[in-house]
Design an enzyme around this catalytic site. Sequence first.
Site, short mmCIF file in Angstrom:
data_model
loop_
_atom_site.label_atom_id
_atom_site.label_comp_id
_atom_site.label_asym_id
_atom_site.label_seq_id
_atom_site.Cartn_x
_atom_site.Cartn_y
_atom_site.Cartn_z
N ASP A 285 0.83 -1.20 0.00
CA ASP A 285 0.00 0.00 0.00
C ASP A 285 0.87 1.26 0.00
OD1 ASP A 285 -2.82 1.12 0.48
OD2 ASP A 285 -1.67 2.04 2.11
N GLU B 100 1.49 -0.43 -4.92
CA GLU B 100 0.53 0.63 -5.27
C GLU B 100 1.29 1.95 -5.29
OE1 GLU B 100 -3.59 2.62 -3.60
OE2 GLU B 100 -1.89 2.31 -2.27
#
Length: 537
Positions: free
Chosen positions: A201, A270
């Site tokens: 993330d 990401e």
Amino acid sequence: MSHSPWWRGAVIYQIYPRSFLDTDGDGVGDLPGIVDRLDYVASLGVDAIWISPFFKSPMADFGYDIADQRAVDPLFGTLEDFDRLLAKAHSLGLKVMIDQVFSHTSDQHEWFRESRQSHDNPKADWYVWANAREDGTPPNNWMSLFGGVAWRWEPRRCQYYLHNFLSSQPDLNFHNPDVQQATLDYVRFWLDRGVDGFRLDSINFCFHDAQLRDNPPKPADKRVGRGFSADNPYAFQYHWYNNTQPENVAFLERVRTLLDRYPGAVTLGEISSEDSLATTAEYTSGNRLHMGYSFELLVDDFSAGYIRDTVSRLEAAMTEGWPCWAVSNHDVRRAVTRWGGEHPPAQLARMLVAMVCSLRGSVCIYQGEELGLPEADVPFEALQDPYGITFWPNFKGRDGCRTPMPWTADASAGFSAGQPWLPVPDAHRALSVAAQEADPDSVLNAFRAFMAWRRTQPALVGGDIAFLETAEPVLAFVREADGTRLLAAFNLSPGDAEFVLPAGEWEVLEGHGMPGAQVEAGRARLSGYGVFYARAA
């Protein structure tokens, strides 16, 4: 192709555990619920699952604020439940990827609780602390993506700490080598447990500018972003200093060195930066991330020109790495609503699956995408997302794409015996798994047919890509592998469209389960949201 790593060209099914299946009646999905539905996931023909955070957390950001990276939150179950999930997934031939959030923790994490106490404790430098300016204001002008300044005052230290997201998500100081090592240690914990990979993330947010320089202002006409709205003050700056720092590259190489000790383990980062495509290319080159994942196709722009330009720019920059594409996830409005309006047709849902799964790269499919679920309209009084509550009504947050998975048409959609944590709209119950499995012409059955067909087409799984210059609304390209050339074309509009086939002999391919096309005299006529595949003779 048979010697390629499993993740190249893989279709990865994202599970948002809060909304997948609740087995204990508390209205929130859990790990046993995922176990119960893994046979369904395997039946889709996907290669892997990515599970959003299920770690111990106060749930201020629904699990992306982690209080213990090695523990399962009781809301979701136990470590033993996760072990059962892993074993069953592997028995079904599914790889398992889990989220990891490197850049920040919850303010309830034991590291932060210690760090905030003083300037000289063992964790004092584990987070980003800075003195106030002479007038007491924050040390610089950095903004939080969730609204407002990115600094919060801590009276115990008489200093500010950095939070790029919620104020309850303090940023770790990756300039401290102890923080890097602690991160690698908990990654190793999950690798030893048997996971096959990680979705990382906000991976470009690990490091900050050590000089704490101000971000420069961004002109009003440039205030667009991936995952945030133009009325968010975060959009008022070029984010040159609060993320995407050069030191991050060396840390990614350390992560890769660790994963290389576990054959087949993979990282999917990401990335959301000022130039996400350039950062993706940089982060996936050499001995860094295996794959990059960005918001570039998670936007409102839906045109052949935009998709062709976006993918082509990444292809030109990414000389070594491997992309991963998605048109939906848990942070943005569902694709069929973004691109098809309030009442999107089923043909659009089918076409989008075929289109994204035909691009060069791996693919993330978000739960419910195989059903063609539209965005849910969640009323303000039912909102859970702090992002949406803050920016209502201009931006309604992320709850509309996070509503529970509709398994049946009953009141709670077969999701829970209790009150679901978010309401299930009538439109979703009508598109339930049970209803679509009984309908041979459903989006779900088309999805399964396409995934089975795609596996028989090596050029789609791992081949090169070359775009054709076509007029709107047709997107067309050629995939090529081992001497096989496969032409793919997609009508991005609800009306009929035509395009001229490239020179040569083309054999029209059937069996992909998607709305098709008619070919005559070197021209293909595609029905609304139609799909066309042909192989060079």
